[in-house]
Design an enzyme around this catalytic site. Structure first.
Site, short mmCIF file in Angstrom:
data_model
loop_
_atom_site.label_atom_id
_atom_site.label_comp_id
_atom_site.label_asym_id
_atom_site.label_seq_id
_atom_site.Cartn_x
_atom_site.Cartn_y
_atom_site.Cartn_z
N HIS A 54 -3.91 6.75 -66.18
CA HIS A 54 -2.21 7.56 -66.47
C HIS A 54 -1.29 6.20 -66.82
O HIS A 54 -0.33 6.13 -66.16
CB HIS A 54 -1.63 7.82 -65.06
CG HIS A 54 -3.01 8.58 -64.50
ND1 HIS A 54 -2.74 9.16 -64.02
CD2 HIS A 54 -4.42 8.33 -63.58
CE1 HIS A 54 -3.73 10.63 -63.33
NE2 HIS A 54 -4.77 9.13 -63.32
N ASN A 127 -3.96 15.13 -59.15
CA ASN A 127 -3.66 15.04 -60.80
C ASN A 127 -4.29 17.34 -60.72
O ASN A 127 -4.83 17.69 -59.85
CB ASN A 127 -5.22 15.44 -61.41
CG ASN A 127 -5.99 13.48 -61.33
OD1 ASN A 127 -4.64 12.67 -61.94
ND2 ASN A 127 -6.23 13.13 -61.78
C1 HEM Z 1 -13.60 5.94 -57.72
C2 HEM Z 1 -12.38 7.10 -58.93
C3 HEM Z 1 -11.08 6.89 -59.43
C4 HEM Z 1 -9.96 5.38 -59.95
C5 HEM Z 1 -10.94 3.96 -59.14
C6 HEM Z 1 -9.14 5.63 -59.89
C7 HEM Z 1 -8.34 4.45 -60.51
C8 HEM Z 1 -7.26 4.19 -60.74
C9 HEM Z 1 -6.25 2.71 -61.05
C10 HEM Z 1 -6.90 1.95 -60.81
C11 HEM Z 1 -5.08 3.63 -61.60
C12 HEM Z 1 -3.80 2.63 -61.79
C13 HEM Z 1 -3.27 1.86 -60.96
C14 HEM Z 1 -2.17 1.20 -60.87
O1 HEM Z 1 -2.23 0.51 -61.46
O2 HEM Z 1 -0.61 1.52 -60.31
C15 HEM Z 1 -5.06 4.65 -61.33
C16 HEM Z 1 -3.77 5.69 -61.74
C17 HEM Z 1 -3.76 6.92 -61.28
N1 HEM Z 1 -4.74 8.19 -60.62
FE1 HEM Z 1 -6.83 7.16 -61.14
N2 HEM Z 1 -8.50 6.88 -60.27
C18 HEM Z 1 -9.79 7.44 -59.90
C19 HEM Z 1 -9.45 9.21 -59.54
C20 HEM Z 1 -8.42 9.77 -59.44
C21 HEM Z 1 -8.39 10.80 -59.30
C22 HEM Z 1 -9.47 11.67 -58.66
C23 HEM Z 1 -7.47 11.15 -59.51
C24 HEM Z 1 -6.06 12.63 -58.13
C25 HEM Z 1 -7.17 13.59 -57.57
C26 HEM Z 1 -6.31 10.16 -58.86
C27 HEM Z 1 -5.07 10.11 -59.60
C28 HEM Z 1 -4.84 8.91 -60.16
C29 HEM Z 1 -3.67 9.08 -60.50
C30 HEM Z 1 -2.40 10.34 -60.74
C31 HEM Z 1 -2.67 7.94 -61.05
C32 HEM Z 1 -1.30 7.06 -61.69
C33 HEM Z 1 -0.48 6.96 -60.38
C34 HEM Z 1 1.14 6.75 -60.68
O3 HEM Z 1 1.81 7.37 -61.32
O4 HEM Z 1 1.31 5.40 -60.98
N3 HEM Z 1 -7.69 9.40 -59.45
N4 HEM Z 1 -5.73 5.38 -60.58
#
Ligand code: HEM
Length: 396
Positions: A54, A127
């Site tokens: 993202h 998402n």
């Molecule tokens: C085990 C699975 C997942 C892991 C380990 C994970 C981990 C992460 C990490 C580390 C970030 C970056 C955070 C940052 O640096 O600020 C991120 C961003 C994001 N994740 Fe996940 N994620 C996972 C699954 C998902 C799922 C299933 C969704 C949706 C339901 C999701 C939605 C998002 C979104 C929307 C962002 C962006 C947030 C922003 O706009 O700053 N992720 N994720």
């Protein structure tokens, strides 16, 4: 000094911002030109790690307004009464692309909402997995890499504020225990027929961020950020995410990332967390730094304990691939599509599988066939492969 004066970070006036100090007009630079050193040193550190996923995103501020009473489902203060408004910050993102990726590329979309409630920040980090019925929007990607960001920005500037309805679905604990699918498996939907959508409120975005780095790049959303009245489900992926986001943010932005204005709560806060790199808010001044203490300071809130959740089961690495049905819902979605949409799905799948090894294409065809035989056949045809029944059997 007046506001237009160029200064060092320390406030002292800059004497010459165009000519560096040299030994004679043609000579080498002098180390004592500290303004040159300061500019280079700052420039060298301007890039921070991008979000691991993202990375590309756009953000804006807005308001969430309650339109229906759900205070019987949640005591969260933002839902306290119809008409109540809570300030919000939202970031839209693509998932796979890096910070410079084009907005229109084929990808999942992220939708992260920070609600600055009067009992702390609640983040909804979701998402959307849109089904793309078109080929890559290649001409958009080519002509405008910031197409979505621009659209959001321009809509808000022109007063056409984007709005979304927030709906919830509810399931009793008993229904959750006995449902034929694990309702906490995030690859499943809760069918609207069984669990209808109920409208709760409206989110409107009405103010652009002023500075992309300060507000959008430094925004830190996490599914771990909840408020009283909102809790965690046993969704395994959510459980892993509860750790991952804050951990990424401590690395990406530093341990005091919650003090960055876009992340800071709008209600009073006091955590006993002190010190750490880049502490700029007075570090809790001379307030008490130990707990418990005899002065009644900074009390926890035992009355907010959640109702106890009964758990049982043997601790083990349970293999979800064998206990869950992964095919019924994709099959239902496939059967909902028009023949044209199905055709585009076959072609998109074939294109996306590109030069994957034949063995993997076969495995995918088998998976599609389990969802619906026509789905498997269509993908096989689009890939120019055919599977005999025996192969299908072996691949199971
Ligand atoms: C085990 C699975 C997942 C892991 C380990 C994970 C981990 C992460 C990490 C580390 C970030 C970056 C955070 C940052 O640096 O600020 C991120 C961003 C994001 N994740 Fe996940 N994620 C996972 C699954 C998902 C799922 C299933 C969704 C949706 C339901 C999701 C939605 C998002 C979104 C929307 C962002 C962006 C947030 C922003 O706009 O700053 N992720 N994720």
């Amino acid at each position: 000094m007046n506001d237009k004066n160029l200064t060092h970070a320390t406030g002292a006036p800059v004497v010459d911002n165009l000519n560096i100090q040299t030994a004679g007009p043609r000579g080498p630079a002098l180390l004592q030109d500290i303004w040159l050193l300061e500019k280079l040193a700052h420039f060298d550190r301007e890039v921070i790690p991008e979000r691991r996923m993202h990375a590309k995103g756009a953000g804006a501020y807005g308001t969430f307004t309650v339109t229906a009473d759900i205070s019987h489902f949640s005591k969260a203060s933002l839902f306290a009464e119809v008409g109540k408004q809570t300030p919000a910050f939202v970031r839209f993102s693509t998932v796979a692309g890096e910070r410079g990726a084009a907005d229109a590329e084929r990808d999942i979309r992220g939708f992260a909402v920070k609600l600055y409630t009067d009992e702390g920040n609640w983040d909804i980090v979701g998402n959307n997995t849109p089904v793309f019925f078109f080929r890559e929007a290649a001409e958009v990607v080519g002509s405008d890499r910031e197409s979505h960001l621009r659209d959001l920005y321009e809509c808000i500037e022109s007063g056409e504020f984007p709005r979304w309805k927030l709906c919830i679905q509810t399931m009793t604990e008993e229904q959750a225990r006995t449902h034929r699918h694990n309702p906490f498996d995030l690859t499943k939907v809760w069918p609207h027929g069984e669990f209808p959508l109920e409208e709760v409120g409206v989110l409107e975005l009405n103010r652009n961020a002023e500075n992309h780095f300060a507000e959008v790049e430094q925004a830190a959303f996490s599914p771990a950020n909840v408020v009283p009245g909102v809790s965690f489900s046993p969704d395994k992926m959510l459980q892993a995410r509860l750790f991952s986001y804050g951990d990424a943010q401590r690395y990406r932005l530093g341990v005091n990332f919650n003090h960055i204005p876009v992340n800071a709560p709008r209600c009073p806060f006091h955590s006993y967390h002190r010190d750490g790199a880049m502490r700029t808010d007075g570090n809790l001044g001379s307030t008490l730094s130990y707990f418990p203490n005899s002065f009644g300071e900074w009390q926890d809130h035992r009355q907010l304990h959640e109702p106890a959740l009964a758990l049982d089961g043997d601790a083990a690495h349970w293999d979800q691939s064998v206990v869950e049905d992964h095919y019924e819902q994709p099959g239902n979605l496939f059967r909902l599509m028009t023949p044209l949409q199905q055709q585009l799905l076959f072609q998109n799948t074939a294109r996306a599988m590109g030069d994957a090894p034949v063995m993997i294409k076969h495995r995918h065809i088998v998976n599609c066939s389990k969802a619906d035989p026509a789905y498997g056949d269509g993908v096989a045809q689009a890939l120019g492969l055919s599977l005999v029944a025996q192969e299908l059997e072996n691949a199971k």
